[in-house]
Motif scaffolding. Structure first.
Motif, PDB file in Angstrom:
ATOM      1  N   GLY A  57       0.679  -1.108   0.001  1.00  0.00           N
ATOM      2  CA  GLY A  57       0.038   0.054   0.033  1.00  0.00           C
ATOM      3  C   GLY A  57       0.932   1.257  -0.129  1.00  0.00           C
ATOM      4  N   ARG A  62      -0.394   3.437  -2.771  1.00  0.00           N
ATOM      5  CA  ARG A  62      -1.610   3.005  -2.907  1.00  0.00           C
ATOM      6  C   ARG A  62      -2.187   2.863  -1.344  1.00  0.00           C
ATOM      7  N   SER A  64      -4.559   2.036   1.741  1.00  0.00           N
ATOM      8  CA  SER A  64      -5.751   1.817   1.808  1.00  0.00           C
ATOM      9  C   SER A  64      -6.308   2.714   2.829  1.00  0.00           C
ATOM     10  N   HIS A 102      -6.056  -6.046  -1.099  1.00  0.00           N
ATOM     11  CA  HIS A 102      -5.483  -4.747  -1.658  1.00  0.00           C
ATOM     12  C   HIS A 102      -4.248  -4.967  -1.975  1.00  0.00           C
ATOM     13  N   THR A 106      -2.838  -4.236  -5.781  1.00  0.00           N
ATOM     14  CA  THR A 106      -1.309  -3.459  -6.129  1.00  0.00           C
ATOM     15  C   THR A 106      -0.508  -4.498  -6.986  1.00  0.00           C
TER      16      THR A 106
END
Length: 192
Positions: A57, A62, A64, A102, A106
């Motif tokens: 993340g 990216r 969450s 998640h 990615t």
């Protein structure tokens, strides 16, 4: 199969292996500290999910929208390594599954040479690519799944990935006791 798909496949397998170590155990057994440093099964699941969310993340821009209070700056040290009485098994498993989804998104959306930055690593190491992080998380997850293997064996004697695991000898309880005695004798003989 391409390299990214192969690595993602291994990551998914080790995630599943780790989660399976909770199967059939009660709340006490999945939470109780089994080592002098407090290592426990549910804590391993929580930890892997937490670091995975950070690596796939934040590292790649990216993040969450998931609230992760045990990773806040004011949280207690090692708060990601155990579950409080208010953190349910289902909640930790849901968090682990969210983290996996998640992370998979990615991984699937980026090329292996996509660049990221690990802010908690030293400056000379922090510039990475997806390939490096994917290998890192495969190793980290497998390492903690191995810890979970040992904890589970200590809790109830369950070993491997179930009774049909081809990597585990089909010894009886008595057979394992004899094998362990053989190893103990060899260790004592080697010390002489």
């Amino acid at each position: 199969m391409d390299q990214k798909a192969e690595l993602l496949g291994y990551l998914r397998i080790t995630r599943s292996d780790l989660l399976a170590k909770l199967d059939g155990l009660g709340e006490y057994d999945i939470r109780r500290p089994m080592t002098p440093t407090g290592t426990n099964l549910l804590g391993l699941v929580k930890h892997v999910a937490s670091v995975q969310l950070g690596y796939f993340g934040e590292v790649f821009g990216r993040p969450s929208d998931q609230d992760v209070p045990w990773l806040a700056e004011d949280s207690a040290p090692d708060a990601d390594m155990w579950a409080t009485e208010n953190e349910s098994r289902a909640g930790i498993i849901d968090f682990h599954e969210f983290s996996a989804r998640h992370s998979d998104a990615t991984i699937e959306s980026l090329a292996l040479d996509s660049e990221g930055e690990v802010p908690w690593w030293t400056p000379e190491r922090r510039h990475v690519n997806l390939h490096q992080v994917l290998v890192h998380m495969c190793v980290e997850t497998a390492r903690h799944a191995g810890h979970a293997d040992i904890l589970r064996e200590l809790i109830d004697g369950a070993i491997g990935n179930g009774p049909l695991d081809p990597n585990v000898s089909g010894r009886t309880r008595e057979g394992w006791a004899a094998y362990r005695s053989q190893l103990e004798a060899a260790a004592r003989d080697a010390e002489r």
